[in-house]
Scaffold this motif. Structure first.
Motif, PDB file in Angstrom:
ATOM      1  N   THR A 194       0.856  -1.183   0.000  1.00 28.63           N
ATOM      2  CA  THR A 194       0.000   0.000   0.000  1.00 28.63           C
ATOM      3  C   THR A 194       0.893   1.235   0.000  1.00 28.63           C
ATOM      4  O   THR A 194       2.061   1.180   0.394  1.00 28.63           O
ATOM      5  N   ALA A 195       0.361   2.361  -0.444  1.00 28.85           N
ATOM      6  CA  ALA A 195       1.142   3.595  -0.460  1.00 28.85           C
ATOM      7  C   ALA A 195       1.503   4.001   0.962  1.00 28.85           C
ATOM      8  O   ALA A 195       0.631   4.126   1.824  1.00 28.85           O
ATOM      9  N   GLY A 196       2.797   4.192   1.216  1.00 25.39           N
ATOM     10  CA  GLY A 196       3.281   4.512   2.555  1.00 25.39           C
ATOM     11  C   GLY A 196       3.922   3.328   3.238  1.00 25.39           C
ATOM     12  O   GLY A 196       4.705   3.480   4.170  1.00 25.39           O
ATOM     13  N   GLU A 197       3.587   2.134   2.795  1.00 27.10           N
ATOM     14  CA  GLU A 197       4.223   0.904   3.289  1.00 27.10           C
ATOM     15  C   GLU A 197       5.555   0.713   2.571  1.00 27.10           C
ATOM     16  O   GLU A 197       5.751   1.185   1.449  1.00 27.10           O
ATOM     17  N   ALA A 198       6.500   0.017   3.215  1.00 25.78           N
ATOM     18  CA  ALA A 198       7.791  -0.231   2.580  1.00 25.78           C
ATOM     19  C   ALA A 198       7.600  -1.023   1.288  1.00 25.78           C
ATOM     20  O   ALA A 198       6.838  -1.997   1.253  1.00 25.78           O
ATOM     21  N   GLY A 199       8.265  -0.582   0.219  1.00 27.22           N
ATOM     22  CA  GLY A 199       8.146  -1.244  -1.070  1.00 27.22           C
ATOM     23  C   GLY A 199       7.475  -0.349  -2.090  1.00 27.22           C
ATOM     24  O   GLY A 199       6.989   0.744  -1.766  1.00 27.22           O
ATOM     25  N   PRO A 200       7.406  -0.811  -3.343  1.00 29.47           N
ATOM     26  CA  PRO A 200       6.814   0.013  -4.392  1.00 29.47           C
ATOM     27  C   PRO A 200       5.302  -0.195  -4.526  1.00 29.47           C
ATOM     28  O   PRO A 200       4.845  -1.267  -4.921  1.00 29.47           O
ATOM     29  N   ALA A 201       4.522   0.817  -4.189  1.00 32.66           N
ATOM     30  CA  ALA A 201       3.078   0.785  -4.430  1.00 32.66           C
ATOM     31  C   ALA A 201       2.837   1.205  -5.873  1.00 32.66           C
ATOM     32  O   ALA A 201       3.376   2.213  -6.336  1.00 32.66           O
ATOM     33  N   VAL A 202       2.031   0.432  -6.604  1.00 33.51           N
ATOM     34  CA  VAL A 202       1.820   0.659  -8.032  1.00 33.51           C
ATOM     35  C   VAL A 202       0.389   1.111  -8.279  1.00 33.51           C
ATOM     36  O   VAL A 202      -0.561   0.462  -7.833  1.00 33.51           O
ATOM     37  N   MET A 203       0.247   2.237  -9.010  1.00 29.13           N
ATOM     38  CA  MET A 203      -1.077   2.755  -9.367  1.00 29.13           C
ATOM     39  C   MET A 203      -1.122   3.036 -10.861  1.00 29.13           C
ATOM     40  O   MET A 203      -0.125   3.461 -11.457  1.00 29.13           O
ATOM     41  N   LEU A 204      -2.295   2.781 -11.451  1.00 27.65           N
ATOM     42  CA  LEU A 204      -2.473   2.956 -12.885  1.00 27.65           C
ATOM     43  C   LEU A 204      -3.660   3.859 -13.177  1.00 27.65           C
ATOM     44  O   LEU A 204      -4.615   3.910 -12.407  1.00 27.65           O
ATOM     45  N   GLY A 205      -3.593   4.541 -14.300  1.00 25.60           N
ATOM     46  CA  GLY A 205      -4.704   5.377 -14.738  1.00 25.60           C
ATOM     47  C   GLY A 205      -4.664   5.537 -16.241  1.00 25.60           C
ATOM     48  O   GLY A 205      -3.614   5.421 -16.866  1.00 25.60           O
ATOM     49  N   HIS A 206      -5.824   5.799 -16.836  1.00 20.39           N
ATOM     50  CA  HIS A 206      -5.891   5.952 -18.285  1.00 20.39           C
ATOM     51  C   HIS A 206      -5.364   7.317 -18.714  1.00 20.39           C
ATOM     52  O   HIS A 206      -5.494   8.316 -17.989  1.00 20.39           O
ATOM     53  N   LYS A 207      -4.801   7.351 -19.911  1.00 23.05           N
ATOM     54  CA  LYS A 207      -4.369   8.599 -20.533  1.00 23.05           C
ATOM     55  C   LYS A 207      -5.558   9.324 -21.160  1.00 23.05           C
ATOM     56  O   LYS A 207      -5.688  10.541 -21.072  1.00 23.05           O
ATOM     57  N   ASP A 208      -6.437   8.554 -21.781  1.00 29.90           N
ATOM     58  CA  ASP A 208      -7.643   9.116 -22.377  1.00 29.90           C
ATOM     59  C   ASP A 208      -8.672   8.008 -22.560  1.00 29.90           C
ATOM     60  O   ASP A 208      -8.386   6.834 -22.353  1.00 29.90           O
ATOM     61  N   THR A 209      -9.872   8.403 -22.926  1.00 27.31           N
ATOM     62  CA  THR A 209     -10.930   7.456 -23.254  1.00 27.31           C
ATOM     63  C   THR A 209     -11.312   7.669 -24.720  1.00 27.31           C
ATOM     64  O   THR A 209     -10.657   8.428 -25.433  1.00 27.31           O
ATOM     65  N   THR A 210     -12.362   7.018 -25.159  1.00 26.35           N
ATOM     66  CA  THR A 210     -12.776   7.177 -26.553  1.00 26.35           C
ATOM     67  C   THR A 210     -13.358   8.553 -26.828  1.00 26.35           C
ATOM     68  O   THR A 210     -13.488   8.953 -27.989  1.00 26.35           O
ATOM     69  N   SER A 211     -13.699   9.298 -25.752  1.00 28.05           N
ATOM     70  CA  SER A 211     -14.358  10.584 -25.964  1.00 28.05           C
ATOM     71  C   SER A 211     -13.678  11.775 -25.302  1.00 28.05           C
ATOM     72  O   SER A 211     -13.970  12.912 -25.632  1.00 28.05           O
ATOM     73  N   ARG A 212     -12.719  11.523 -24.376  1.00 27.39           N
ATOM     74  CA  ARG A 212     -12.112  12.644 -23.662  1.00 27.39           C
ATOM     75  C   ARG A 212     -10.805  12.228 -23.000  1.00 27.39           C
ATOM     76  O   ARG A 212     -10.442  11.054 -22.981  1.00 27.39           O
ATOM     77  N   SER A 213     -10.088  13.220 -22.473  1.00 28.50           N
ATOM     78  CA  SER A 213      -8.868  12.929 -21.731  1.00 28.50           C
ATOM     79  C   SER A 213      -9.235  12.312 -20.385  1.00 28.50           C
ATOM     80  O   SER A 213     -10.351  12.479 -19.889  1.00 28.50           O
ATOM     81  N   ALA A 214      -8.264  11.602 -19.784  1.00 32.44           N
ATOM     82  CA  ALA A 214      -8.524  10.893 -18.536  1.00 32.44           C
ATOM     83  C   ALA A 214      -7.568  11.367 -17.442  1.00 32.44           C
ATOM     84  O   ALA A 214      -6.770  12.289 -17.626  1.00 32.44           O
ATOM     85  N   VAL A 215      -7.628  10.686 -16.301  1.00 32.20           N
ATOM     86  CA  VAL A 215      -6.971  11.140 -15.083  1.00 32.20           C
ATOM     87  C   VAL A 215      -5.468  11.345 -15.246  1.00 32.20           C
ATOM     88  O   VAL A 215      -4.893  12.281 -14.671  1.00 32.20           O
ATOM     89  N   PHE A 216      -4.796  10.505 -16.039  1.00 30.49           N
ATOM     90  CA  PHE A 216      -3.348  10.616 -16.189  1.00 30.49           C
ATOM     91  C   PHE A 216      -2.946  11.189 -17.552  1.00 30.49           C
ATOM     92  O   PHE A 216      -1.853  10.914 -18.047  1.00 30.49           O
ATOM     93  N   SER A 217      -3.785  12.015 -18.133  1.00 31.32           N
ATOM     94  CA  SER A 217      -3.469  12.585 -19.446  1.00 31.32           C
ATOM     95  C   SER A 217      -2.262  13.515 -19.389  1.00 31.32           C
ATOM     96  O   SER A 217      -1.576  13.714 -20.394  1.00 31.32           O
ATOM     97  N   ARG A 218      -1.979  14.082 -18.223  1.00 26.29           N
ATOM     98  CA  ARG A 218      -0.838  15.006 -18.081  1.00 26.29           C
ATOM     99  C   ARG A 218       0.273  14.418 -17.229  1.00 26.29           C
ATOM    100  O   ARG A 218       1.148  15.147 -16.769  1.00 26.29           O
ATOM    101  N   LEU A 219       0.273  13.120 -17.046  1.00 26.67           N
ATOM    102  CA  LEU A 219       1.283  12.504 -16.182  1.00 26.67           C
ATOM    103  C   LEU A 219       2.698  12.771 -16.695  1.00 26.67           C
ATOM    104  O   LEU A 219       3.638  12.912 -15.914  1.00 26.67           O
ATOM    105  N   HIS A 220       2.851  12.860 -18.019  1.00 29.02           N
ATOM    106  CA  HIS A 220       4.174  13.078 -18.610  1.00 29.02           C
ATOM    107  C   HIS A 220       4.753  14.449 -18.272  1.00 29.02           C
ATOM    108  O   HIS A 220       5.945  14.691 -18.482  1.00 29.02           O
ATOM    109  N   GLU A 221       3.934  15.351 -17.710  1.00 28.07           N
ATOM    110  CA  GLU A 221       4.420  16.686 -17.365  1.00 28.07           C
ATOM    111  C   GLU A 221       5.130  16.722 -16.011  1.00 28.07           C
ATOM    112  O   GLU A 221       5.759  17.735 -15.665  1.00 28.07           O
TER     113      GLU A 221
END
Length: 303
Positions: A194-221
């Motif tokens: 879990t986030a905050g626990e020792a080790g790498p916590a992994v989270m994923l999110g979409h860049k976009d959907t078929t109709s709009r940008s998504a939660v991680f659309s600006r992650l590259h910034e």
């Protein structure tokens, strides 16, 4: 590259490499025009050309002219050399010879960078060699906390404020992604820390959907030093500092760097990136953010 024990962490998610355009032919060479030699007719063979008057030579002879040309050429050559020396003296860095170290750094290792880059505006995202360690900030890591389910992800720089749901593995053994129908949802891989626990916590999110940008659309910034907050079920907030960011081909996903052992509490944010493959319906790369927990605080209670 070593990979984690089977079943503990999923492998990368290769989607194939799009085919490049086919080669094109080259035009046939263009031949030069034929050269015709004049033919002397038989009745003209005994005809003699009329006598020509003797050619008059200019005074001074050809030797004098050649000498003057050589002297002029020598003077011009000397002027060119002097001008070149002056330019090199005034610009030593531009005309300095490359050292062995410079040549070595200029040659990439199979096209991959020696380490994960810091990211940021104007900095192209690259993939690091398989043996490169996860990047960490120079700020000391905070002591790890006890496990607690992550509930919300906040990234002020790119305007992310999204709920977190847990995800597992699909039938192919790859991490599931959040439902494409919800553009503002982050998935936490419950098979890891879990986030905050020792080790790498992994989270994923979409860049976009078929109709709009998504939660991680600006992650590259994101870039080195940026802050990420994870609100946990126990009422604490884990504060992470970005150590670096890379864009990796899904065919050569850095499994060990993302899921490998870590003594400190770390965070990995993953989304899609690179070129979109219309044949497979997926992007060919992954954008990966590496962060380390550098602080904690209590979440503000709602009044």
């Amino acid at each position: 590259m070593t990979t984690p024990p089977p079943g503990q962490y999923p492998p990368g998610q290769p989607y194939g490499v799009p085919l490049g355009p086919g080669g094109q032919g080259y035009p046939q060479p263009v031949y030069g025009q034929p050269v015709f030699q004049p033919v002397m007719l038989p009745h003209m063979q005994h005809m003699q050309p009329p006598p020509q008057p003797p050619e008059e030579k200019p005074p001074g002879g050809g030797a004098e002219t050649i000498r003057r040309v050589l002297i002029t050429a020598a003077i011009l050559g000397l002027v060119v050399v002097i001008v070149g020396v002056v330019i090199m003296v005034n610009n030593p860095d531009e005309y300095a010879a490359s050292t062995r170290e410079t040549v070595k750094l200029a040659a990439p290792q199979n096209g991959l960078a020696p380490s994960v880059g810091p990211g940021g505006a104007g900095q192209p995202l690259t993939q690091a060699v398989a043996t490169a360690p996860p990047p960490v900030p120079k700020i000391p890591a905070a002591p790890a906390m006890q496990p607690s389910t992550p509930k919300r992800l906040v990234i002020p720089k790119i305007g992310v404020n999204a709920p977190i749901n847990s995800v597992g593995l699909d039938r192919s053994g790859a991490i599931q992604t959040p439902p494409i129908s919800n553009h503002n949802l982050v998935g936490w891989y419950r098979g890891g820390p879990t986030a905050g626990e020792a080790g790498p916590a992994v989270m994923l999110g979409h860049k976009d959907t078929t109709s709009r940008s998504a939660v991680f659309s600006r992650l590259h910034e994101l870039s080195y030093g940026d802050k990420i907050e994870v609100y946990r079920l126990d009422g604490t907030v884990a504060i992470f500092t970005v150590g670096g960011i890379e864009q990796a081909d899904k065919q050569t996903f850095p499994t060990n760097r993302v899921y490998g052992h870590a003594d400190n509490a770390e965070l990995r944010l993953i989304t899609c990136g690179g070129t979109y493959n219309h044949m497979t319906g997926h992007y060919i790369d992954n954008v990966i953010v590496y962060a380390t927990m550098t602080g904690t605080r209590l979440a503000k209670s709602k009044s």
